[in-house]
Design an enzyme around this catalytic site. Structure first.
Site, PDB file in Angstrom:
ATOM      1  N   ILE A   1      11.568   0.819   0.448  1.00 38.99           N
ATOM      2  CA  ILE A   1      11.581   1.057   1.677  1.00 38.99           C
ATOM      3  C   ILE A   1      10.260   0.423   1.903  1.00 38.99           C
ATOM      4  O   ILE A   1       8.802  -0.353   1.298  1.00 38.99           O
ATOM      5  CB  ILE A   1      10.080   1.835   1.766  1.00 38.99           C
ATOM      6  N   CYS A   2      10.383  -0.419   3.711  1.00 38.76           N
ATOM      7  CA  CYS A   2       9.605  -1.631   3.469  1.00 38.76           C
ATOM      8  C   CYS A   2       9.392  -2.946   2.645  1.00 38.76           C
ATOM      9  O   CYS A   2       9.881  -3.384   1.977  1.00 38.76           O
ATOM     10  CB  CYS A   2       8.443  -1.349   4.408  1.00 38.76           C
ATOM     11  N   ALA A   3       8.203  -3.148   2.481  1.00 38.17           N
ATOM     12  CA  ALA A   3       7.644  -4.006   1.728  1.00 38.17           C
ATOM     13  C   ALA A   3       7.885  -4.041   0.494  1.00 38.17           C
ATOM     14  O   ALA A   3       7.291  -4.471  -0.758  1.00 38.17           O
ATOM     15  CB  ALA A   3       6.494  -4.738   1.701  1.00 38.17           C
TER      16      ALA A   3
ATOM     17  N   THR B   1      14.002  -6.345   3.721  1.00 38.41           N
ATOM     18  CA  THR B   1      12.535  -5.775   3.673  1.00 38.41           C
ATOM     19  C   THR B   1      11.966  -5.950   4.672  1.00 38.41           C
ATOM     20  O   THR B   1      12.501  -6.445   5.705  1.00 38.41           O
ATOM     21  CB  THR B   1      11.944  -6.749   2.458  1.00 38.41           C
TER      22      THR B   1
END
Length: 383
Positions: free
Chosen positions: A159-161, A179
């Site tokens: 998730i995300c970074a 990302t």
């Protein structure tokens, strides 16, 4: 005489630094025009759902891993809250070691188990592992555990970074991924064999999935729910969240480091004497997804921070079993201003209302800075 020369020299250095910074700011691009991004072909969506389907369990096991000292707030809590409210899987919040998980930019929670305890209880591994953004992408315990879970057949979802963590574990080499917009260059520099995919809010390639910025945890979890339990269940949860759509469509060009973003951050950061601290009242049964999104947003203004307050500092259990550790009890120091989690609204609506409240207090540019950090479509740079 010598003192005045030193002062003048210091002022000159500061002015030169500011001039250099101003030059850098004006070299940045202006805010992009609003766009929705290219449509996602139905075949691509179908392939994504097929890849996410559980292998051999009617009620799959989902492990959400966190570092004890710094794991991103929304990335850790929102997937847990959404999947638990769907009630289609066993969802376990993990930490690398004993003790609470300190989330950033706000909140502290008690995990359900350590990764060692999870491994003892689930020797065959998880069906899905959710990987939030963490303060370190190269924690050896996390990387080894992810590699082991992948070998056992788990679908790893960054998730995300958190995608950078998955990449550091070597699980994205030769695969398509995305990302958070701010970390694309860093991820590709560290893991040059990743095939970066633009204009997709989530990307699934075989045994790994990745998303764009923080708020992409919502459509990613709804897509996972649809893969596990069908479209009708996902639609029910989406209505509960306040979301009408949860597709992979995304406009990557709408999220970038721009002149307006940089100048707003600078101006807010320099107003350090006017920084505020907002209190969030938490009570048993509070919606953990709304709490995470609201706390995250108010903590990213560069003008304010938040803390949680409850009747006591004893653990507060949320609507879906997340154990939050309040920062203060109700008898503590008064807040500059209490902020709401909008308990009568779904989490997505609560975030919208929070962004409007931030705009009302600090101005629309600050609300856009927050939305950009959250990579939240519809409230970005463009007016």
């Amino acid at each position: 005489m010598r003192t005045s020369m030193v002062i003048r020299g210091g002022v000159a250095v500061v002015l030169l630094a500011l001039a250099g910074f101003a030059g850098w700011v004006f070299s940045l691009p202006p805010a992009p025009a609003a766009t929705e991004g290219p449509a996602v072909p139905p075949a691509e969506r179908d392939a994504m759902l097929a890849s996410l389907k559980p292998m051999d369990r009617d009620r799959p096991v989902v492990a959400v891993i966190g570092l004890n000292d710094a794991t991103e707030t929304t990335d850790y809590l929102v997937p847990t809250g959404i999947l638990r409210r769907a009630d289609i899987a066993e969802v376990v919040m993990l930490a690398t070691g004993p003790g609470p998980v300190r989330l950033y930019p706000a909140l502290r929670v008690e995990p359900d188990a350590t990764i060692a305890a999870f491994d003892a209880d689930h020797p065959g591994g998880a069906d899905y592992v959710i990987v939030p953004a963490m303060s370190r992408d190269d924690d050896p315990v996390v990387l080894a555990w992810l590699q082991n879970q992948s070998r056992k057949g788990a679908m790893i979802i960054g998730i995300c970074a958190g995608a950078k963590v998955v990449g550091a574990a070597g699980l994205l080499d030769g695969r398509r991924a995305t990302t958070h917009w701010y970390y694309v260059g860093e991820m590709l520099e560290r893991s040059p064999h990743i095939d970066y995919v633009a204009d997709r809010r989530m990307v699934v390639d075989g045994i790994v999935a990745t998303t764009t910025g923080i708020t992409a945890s919502m459509p990613m979890m709804l897509t996972l729910i649809e893969a596990i339990a069908g479209r009708a269940k996902a639609e029910t949860v989406a209505r509960d969240l306040g979301l009408e759509t949860w597709g992979a469509r995304h406009a990557s060009d709408a999220f970038r480091l721009t002149r307006r973003f940089a100048t707003t951050v600078l101006a807010n950061s320099m107003a350090f004497w006017n920084r505020e601290t907002h209190g969030i009242r938490i009570e048993p049964g509070i919606d953990e997804a709304s709490l995470a999104l609201v706390a995250d947003a108010w903590s990213r203004t560069y003008r304010s921070g938040v803390f949680t307050v409850a009747a006591s500092t004893a653990t507060v259990v949320t609507a879906n079993g997340v154990r939050v550790l309040p920062d203060r009890d109700a008898t503590g120091r008064a807040t500059d201003r209490a902020v709401s989690t909008f308990p009568d609204r779904g989490p997505a609506d609560a975030l919208d209302q929070t962004l409007h409240a931030i705009a009302g207090r600090y101005g629309a540019p600050t609300a856009r800075v927050v939305a950009m950090q959250l990579e939240y479509p519809g409230f970005g740079e463009a007016d």
